[in-house]
Design a protein around this motif. Structure first.
Motif, PDB file in Angstrom:
ATOM      1  N   ILE A   1       0.840  -1.200   0.000  1.00 53.55           N
ATOM      2  CA  ILE A   1       0.000   0.000   0.000  1.00 53.55           C
ATOM      3  C   ILE A   1       0.877   1.252   0.000  1.00 53.55           C
ATOM      4  O   ILE A   1       0.633   2.186  -0.766  1.00 53.55           O
ATOM      5  CB  ILE A   1      -0.976  -0.010   1.193  1.00 53.55           C
ATOM      6  N   ALA A   2       1.906   1.264   0.845  1.00 54.80           N
ATOM      7  CA  ALA A   2       2.827   2.408   0.845  1.00 54.80           C
ATOM      8  C   ALA A   2       3.554   2.494  -0.496  1.00 54.80           C
ATOM      9  O   ALA A   2       3.763   3.595  -1.030  1.00 54.80           O
ATOM     10  CB  ALA A   2       3.826   2.280   1.988  1.00 54.80           C
ATOM     11  N   GLY A   3       3.927   1.340  -1.051  1.00 59.79           N
ATOM     12  CA  GLY A   3       4.566   1.325  -2.361  1.00 59.79           C
ATOM     13  C   GLY A   3       3.651   1.808  -3.459  1.00 59.79           C
ATOM     14  O   GLY A   3       4.095   2.461  -4.411  1.00 59.79           O
ATOM     15  N   SER A   4       2.369   1.502  -3.334  1.00 55.35           N
ATOM     16  CA  SER A   4       1.388   1.993  -4.300  1.00 55.35           C
ATOM     17  C   SER A   4       1.321   3.514  -4.269  1.00 55.35           C
ATOM     18  O   SER A   4       1.259   4.171  -5.312  1.00 55.35           O
ATOM     19  CB  SER A   4       0.017   1.396  -3.997  1.00 55.35           C
ATOM     20  N   TYR A   5       1.344   4.060  -3.076  1.00 50.84           N
ATOM     21  CA  TYR A   5       1.332   5.517  -2.929  1.00 50.84           C
ATOM     22  C   TYR A   5       2.596   6.123  -3.541  1.00 50.84           C
ATOM     23  O   TYR A   5       2.526   7.089  -4.310  1.00 50.84           O
ATOM     24  CB  TYR A   5       1.210   5.880  -1.445  1.00 50.84           C
ATOM     25  N   ILE A   6       3.749   5.538  -3.216  1.00 53.56           N
ATOM     26  CA  ILE A   6       5.021   6.039  -3.745  1.00 53.56           C
ATOM     27  C   ILE A   6       5.063   5.888  -5.264  1.00 53.56           C
ATOM     28  O   ILE A   6       5.428   6.812  -5.987  1.00 53.56           O
ATOM     29  CB  ILE A   6       6.204   5.301  -3.086  1.00 53.56           C
ATOM     30  N   GLY A   7       4.698   4.708  -5.756  1.00 51.26           N
ATOM     31  CA  GLY A   7       4.737   4.450  -7.194  1.00 51.26           C
ATOM     32  C   GLY A   7       3.769   5.309  -7.974  1.00 51.26           C
ATOM     33  O   GLY A   7       4.093   5.791  -9.069  1.00 51.26           O
ATOM     34  N   SER A   8       2.569   5.534  -7.443  1.00 51.12           N
ATOM     35  CA  SER A   8       1.587   6.383  -8.119  1.00 51.12           C
ATOM     36  C   SER A   8       2.070   7.823  -8.200  1.00 51.12           C
ATOM     37  O   SER A   8       1.935   8.477  -9.241  1.00 51.12           O
ATOM     38  CB  SER A   8       0.243   6.340  -7.388  1.00 51.12           C
ATOM     39  N   ASN A   9       2.637   8.322  -7.106  1.00 49.42           N
ATOM     40  CA  ASN A   9       3.162   9.686  -7.122  1.00 49.42           C
ATOM     41  C   ASN A   9       4.375   9.800  -8.036  1.00 49.42           C
ATOM     42  O   ASN A   9       4.528  10.804  -8.739  1.00 49.42           O
ATOM     43  CB  ASN A   9       3.510  10.153  -5.714  1.00 49.42           C
TER      44      ASN A   9
END
Length: 93
Positions: A47-55
């Motif tokens: 989930i944190a990676g999704s946030y980082i990757g999306s940004n």
């Protein structure tokens, strides 16, 4: 209520999808980096990676369209997160 639930700035990805894709991305990122974690930790990393990757995709001007794009972004963000974590905490390898 016609719109799917948007979590952490990722419109179109529902909460259950976020959990499943996050867990899978966190698990695969752990395999790539060489870190082993529990299921809950994999989900949080994903989930944190999704946030980082999306940004990161937004900054690099990549458009995320479907679940595969969000999964790749989550995987890339999770790998980045684990590499940074291991660099900051080398004794916990």
């Amino acid at each position: 209520m016609d719109q799917p639930l948007a979590v952490m700035g990722t419109p179109g990805i529902g909460f259950l999808s976020l959990i499943v894709l996050g867990g899978l991305a966190g698990w695969i990122a752990g395999m790539i980096v060489g870190s082993r974690h529990w299921l809950f930790t994999n989900i949080l990393i994903g989930i944190a990676g999704s946030y980082i990757g999306s940004n990161l995709a937004r900054v690099l001007n990549f458009g995320l369209v479907g679940s595969i794009d969000y999964f790749v972004a989550a995987l890339a963000g999770s790998v980045i997160l684990l590499i940074v974590w291991r660099a900051l905490h080398p004794a916990q390898v």
